[in-house]
Scaffold this motif. Sequence first.
Motif, PDB file in Angstrom:
ATOM      1  N   THR A  47       0.808  -1.224   0.000  1.00 30.15           N
ATOM      2  CA  THR A  47       0.000   0.000   0.000  1.00 30.15           C
ATOM      3  C   THR A  47       0.840   1.272   0.000  1.00 30.15           C
ATOM      4  O   THR A  47       0.312   2.352  -0.261  1.00 30.15           O
ATOM      5  N   PRO A  49       3.953   2.980  -1.804  1.00 33.88           N
ATOM      6  CA  PRO A  49       4.939   2.890  -2.888  1.00 33.88           C
ATOM      7  C   PRO A  49       6.341   3.241  -2.411  1.00 33.88           C
ATOM      8  O   PRO A  49       6.517   4.031  -1.479  1.00 33.88           O
ATOM      9  N   SER A  62      -3.966   4.795  -1.270  1.00 35.82           N
ATOM     10  CA  SER A  62      -3.826   3.584  -2.078  1.00 35.82           C
ATOM     11  C   SER A  62      -5.077   2.720  -1.986  1.00 35.82           C
ATOM     12  O   SER A  62      -5.597   2.256  -3.005  1.00 35.82           O
ATOM     13  N   TYR A  66      -6.422   5.441  -5.269  1.00 37.42           N
ATOM     14  CA  TYR A  66      -5.708   6.576  -5.859  1.00 37.42           C
ATOM     15  C   TYR A  66      -4.200   6.363  -5.703  1.00 37.42           C
ATOM     16  O   TYR A  66      -3.712   6.145  -4.589  1.00 37.42           O
ATOM     17  N   ASP A  67      -3.481   6.416  -6.789  1.00 37.97           N
ATOM     18  CA  ASP A  67      -2.033   6.226  -6.769  1.00 37.97           C
ATOM     19  C   ASP A  67      -1.386   7.385  -6.007  1.00 37.97           C
ATOM     20  O   ASP A  67      -1.420   8.535  -6.476  1.00 37.97           O
ATOM     21  N   PRO A  68      -0.794   7.141  -4.834  1.00 40.45           N
ATOM     22  CA  PRO A  68      -0.195   8.239  -4.067  1.00 40.45           C
ATOM     23  C   PRO A  68       0.891   8.985  -4.823  1.00 40.45           C
ATOM     24  O   PRO A  68       1.107  10.177  -4.589  1.00 40.45           O
ATOM     25  N   TYR A  72      -0.712  12.396  -3.976  1.00 43.57           N
ATOM     26  CA  TYR A  72      -0.369  12.784  -2.605  1.00 43.57           C
ATOM     27  C   TYR A  72       0.270  14.166  -2.555  1.00 43.57           C
ATOM     28  O   TYR A  72       1.248  14.428  -3.251  1.00 43.57           O
ATOM     29  N   ASP A 343      -4.130  -0.729   6.681  1.00 42.91           N
ATOM     30  CA  ASP A 343      -3.557   0.195   5.695  1.00 42.91           C
ATOM     31  C   ASP A 343      -2.044   0.043   5.635  1.00 42.91           C
ATOM     32  O   ASP A 343      -1.438   0.120   4.574  1.00 42.91           O
ATOM     33  N   LYS A 390       0.937  -2.954  -6.655  1.00 37.35           N
ATOM     34  CA  LYS A 390       0.423  -1.584  -6.675  1.00 37.35           C
ATOM     35  C   LYS A 390      -0.876  -1.538  -5.886  1.00 37.35           C
ATOM     36  O   LYS A 390      -1.930  -1.970  -6.352  1.00 37.35           O
ATOM     37  N   GLY A 391      -0.779  -1.006  -4.670  1.00 46.16           N
ATOM     38  CA  GLY A 391      -1.914  -1.040  -3.760  1.00 46.16           C
ATOM     39  C   GLY A 391      -3.161  -0.365  -4.283  1.00 46.16           C
ATOM     40  O   GLY A 391      -4.284  -0.786  -3.969  1.00 46.16           O
ATOM     41  N   HIS A 392      -2.989   0.666  -5.099  1.00 40.92           N
ATOM     42  CA  HIS A 392      -4.168   1.395  -5.576  1.00 40.92           C
ATOM     43  C   HIS A 392      -4.990   0.590  -6.575  1.00 40.92           C
ATOM     44  O   HIS A 392      -6.110   0.984  -6.911  1.00 40.92           O
TER      45      HIS A 392
END
Length: 401
Positions: A47, A49, A62, A66-68, A72, A343, A390-392
């Motif tokens: 989660t 990156p 993530s 949403y890709d941090p 972010y 998380d 890739k958590g997202h």
Amino acid sequence: MKYVVVIGDGMADYPVPELHNRTPLEAARKPNMDYLAKNGEMGLVKTVPDGLQPGSDVANLSVFGYDPKLYYTGRSPLEAVSMGVSLGENDVAVRCNLVTLSDEEKYEDKTMIDYSAGEITTIEARELIKAISEKLNSDEFSFYPGISYRHCLVWKNGNLNLNLTPPHDISGKKIGDYLPKGEGGELLLSLMKESTKILKNHPINRERIRKGLNPATSIWLWGQGKKPSLETFYDKFKLSGSVISAVDLVRGIGMIAGLKPVYVEGATGNLHTNYRGKAMAALEELESGRDFVYIHVEAPDECGHQGLAESKVKAIELIDSELLGPLLQGLSKWDYSLLLLPDHPTPLSTRTHSGDPVPYVLYRKNKPMKNNYECYSEKSAALTGIFVEKGHTLIEKLINS
């Protein structure tokens, strides 16, 4: 079809001697989690990156999908949204903890005794932040109250080029090496030092000391960032949804994504929260026509930060019995998919966050999967060989299951 995410913040851990070299997830009695693991897809997911700090801000972005690395912009702005704080384009939001420092005369010589000032109550904290804002608010700086020890400072035309340290990363350490550094760091440090004078003899703190509780002796500033922008959850996934959390950070992410924030009476962000109330609120949201609910429980994370092994086990058991139990019973009337995970880890041995992959379970009512894993745990998840890098993207597995 209904979709549910359940986050046990910081549940994942390492084996610890106090639990006979088991993790809290292995030690906890959690029949509902274990049932999901035995009948669902279990694996590990990254989660956080590489290159980003392992905070709840990055990790929950993530899990929300949403890709941090793209979205972010800092922790505090996410919380500010939930607090109703309006941020201008050039404003910098900074997380403001109420903390307990030791009583050495020189600020730099003090030690971080308690990053949460004894989990100070919201009512008490609001009075202290009010006193601080009356003295320290200016054209440049404005303080806003939040929940318990978590508050917000807005710095007009502020600077992001700062090195600020989360207070839970330095529990028990002298603070001198962890004070604000970088452009404008001296301004933030001056606010922290001035706050000690305001808080020292405040009636709230005198009463807490009388009761044997940790007083809030200083503010601690960290988690700076600017106003973020997210594609709405509906536009991204074509689902209407709600977010249920006691902490402004997670609620703020949901609100920025266009999810409905749900406030549950008695939800505190610590071990003594209203677990069952969150389950009931989630079911009410789904009954009202929502497609998706994101349920977040902070308690295991707080126990990890405090190094309390038995309390962390208890938090996991309460999530299982008081939240998951009634939630699964109520969900049985629908076809649904449920995603359960932490998380990030908050290991008891380090008392701060880790970027290690976390165990997840994806359970589909209409596609149960029988397997040989009897326990939802870090070890069992690793043994499956399933890894989501890739958590997202994990939420896409939930929605497309």
